[in-house]
Design a protein around this motif. Structure first.
Motif, PDB file in Angstrom:
ATOM      1  N   LEU A 247       0.848  -1.191   0.000  1.00  8.86           N
ATOM      2  CA  LEU A 247       0.000   0.000   0.000  1.00  8.86           C
ATOM      3  C   LEU A 247       0.887   1.246   0.000  1.00  8.86           C
ATOM      4  O   LEU A 247       1.929   1.277   0.656  1.00  8.86           O
ATOM      5  CB  LEU A 247      -0.903   0.015   1.239  1.00  8.86           C
ATOM      6  N   HIS A 250      -0.815   7.272   0.477  1.00 12.48           N
ATOM      7  CA  HIS A 250      -2.195   7.756   0.323  1.00 12.48           C
ATOM      8  C   HIS A 250      -3.198   6.692   0.764  1.00 12.48           C
ATOM      9  O   HIS A 250      -4.164   6.980   1.478  1.00 12.48           O
ATOM     10  CB  HIS A 250      -2.437   8.149  -1.136  1.00 12.48           C
ATOM     11  N   GLN A 251      -2.956   5.450   0.351  1.00 15.61           N
ATOM     12  CA  GLN A 251      -3.863   4.353   0.713  1.00 15.61           C
ATOM     13  C   GLN A 251      -3.824   4.083   2.209  1.00 15.61           C
ATOM     14  O   GLN A 251      -4.866   3.840   2.830  1.00 15.61           O
ATOM     15  CB  GLN A 251      -3.474   3.100  -0.080  1.00 15.61           C
ATOM     16  N   LYS A 254      -5.871   6.804   3.972  1.00 17.13           N
ATOM     17  CA  LYS A 254      -7.310   6.553   3.856  1.00 17.13           C
ATOM     18  C   LYS A 254      -7.747   5.437   4.800  1.00 17.13           C
ATOM     19  O   LYS A 254      -8.789   5.508   5.445  1.00 17.13           O
ATOM     20  CB  LYS A 254      -7.668   6.183   2.409  1.00 17.13           C
ATOM     21  N   HIS A 292     -11.633  -0.170  -4.884  1.00 14.76           N
ATOM     22  CA  HIS A 292     -11.572   1.154  -5.506  1.00 14.76           C
ATOM     23  C   HIS A 292     -10.120   1.604  -5.727  1.00 14.76           C
ATOM     24  O   HIS A 292      -9.808   2.290  -6.713  1.00 14.76           O
ATOM     25  CB  HIS A 292     -12.299   2.175  -4.619  1.00 14.76           C
ATOM     26  N   GLU A 293      -9.224   1.178  -4.816  1.00 15.19           N
ATOM     27  CA  GLU A 293      -7.814   1.541  -4.924  1.00 15.19           C
ATOM     28  C   GLU A 293      -7.018   0.563  -5.786  1.00 15.19           C
ATOM     29  O   GLU A 293      -5.812   0.731  -5.975  1.00 15.19           O
ATOM     30  CB  GLU A 293      -7.182   1.604  -3.524  1.00 15.19           C
TER      31      GLU A 293
END
Length: 328
Positions: A247, A250-251, A254, A292-293
């Motif tokens: 990851l 940014h991930q 979140k 979504h990622e």
């Protein structure tokens, strides 16, 4: 088994400095401890845990309520009640630093009424059990923190009291010494059949030794149950998820905003997400986020929940002592 400690609706308030305002440190706490039980007394800083401990030890007088040790009111008959309890407060506070190991043990044994005839054999026995023989003539202020901690517990054992109360017994110790102290405490509980109350932030000690825990927050009890029950209560919502690749920042950001209770373990070509949820349905929200990622899930397993995670959840109010019994 009979009750050795009974705490009945105790309260304690302090006056703020330079103010008439009262701060309620303990607000109507009640619990009891059975003979031979190993109890964890937990709480975040400022929760009222230390005040509760001091009232149990007779160092503070409750504003209201009572504390009984072996059926004796520790306010009306303080010395008689306290003869049944030994306390190790913050590890080495109950030692004389300018006396040797043996001198400390002999002094405190005599101070608690052990006859001179029994002192030598009793001290010799505990020196062997706690592996302090080579240090018996060493001044306490020259000992390592771990040695001081072991000596403090050995001194508490000398009184042959029914209850031993330990405040942060592994604080500041290295990994090896923490393990050694845990083994000593396990032996005290199982072999010597003492009642032990442990106040600690070391959740390994709690999960490894304690049968039951009482968690205090904001001066009130938020949980009082068996460790196994509390682990089982939250276990259904703990998962270990293996991911393809890693990851990015940014991930992870979140993920942290949405699911604060997780550990991220990157490996060479994959990574593992250890995560627990407030409610089981949140796992679907996690799947949606990962999809979504563009993150690929390799496998999903039930995670191993640690008591530290349970403690944090209870302090945050996910379960209260009123709802625990209904949930198990």
């Amino acid at each position: 088994m009979g009750l050795v400690v009974e705490v009945n609706n105790i309260t304690k308030a302090y006056k703020k400095r330079k103010s008439k305002e009262q701060v309620q440190a303990v607000n109507g706490i009640s619990f009891s401890v059975k003979a031979g039980e190993v109890l964890g007394l937990l709480g975040p800083n400022g929760a009222g845990k230390t005040t509760t401990i001091k009232m149990m030890c007779g160092l503070l007088i409750p504003d209201a309520g009572t504390v009984f040790i072996k059926g004796i009111d520790n306010k009306k008959h303080r010395l008689k009640a306290l003869s049944h309890i030994s306390a190790v407060l913050e590890g080495n506070r109950n030692l004389y630093w300018r006396l040797t190991v043996r001198e400390n043990m002999e002094y405190f044994a005599g101070n608690r009424g052990v006859s001179q005839k029994k002192i030598t054999s009793r001290v010799d026995d505990l020196l062997r059990k706690f592996r302090l023989e080579e240090k018996e003539n060493e001044l306490v202020n020259r000992l390592s923190r771990g040695m001081q901690q072991k000596l403090a517990i050995a001194v508490a054992m000398l009184a042959d009291s029914d209850v031993i109360l330990l405040d942060e017994p592994t604080l500041g110790l290295d990994v090896g010494t923490r393990h050694e102290v845990r083994e000593l405490l396990r032996s005290i509980a199982q072999v010597d059949n003492r009642t032990i109350i442990i106040s600690t932030h070391d959740m390994e000690v709690v999960q490894d030794l304690c049968e039951r825990v009482i968690i205090i927050s904001d001066g009130e009890i938020v949980a009082d149950d068996q460790v196994s029950n509390l682990l089982r209560l939250f276990d259904a919502r703990a998962y270990s998820i293996s991911l393809e690749g890693h990851l990015n920042e940014h991930q992870l950001s979140k993920l942290k905003n949405k699911f604060p209770m997780f550990n991220y373990l990157p490996a060479s070509h994959h990574s593992v997400l250890e995560i627990s949820f407030s409610v089981s349905e949140q796992i679907y929200e996690l799947f949606d986020m990962l999809r979504h990622e563009g993150v690929v899930i390799e496998s999903i397993d039930r995670g191993m929940l640690h008591f530290e995670q349970v403690f944090i959840k209870l302090i945050k109010g996910e379960k209260t002592h009123e709802t625990l019994a209904q949930s198990i």
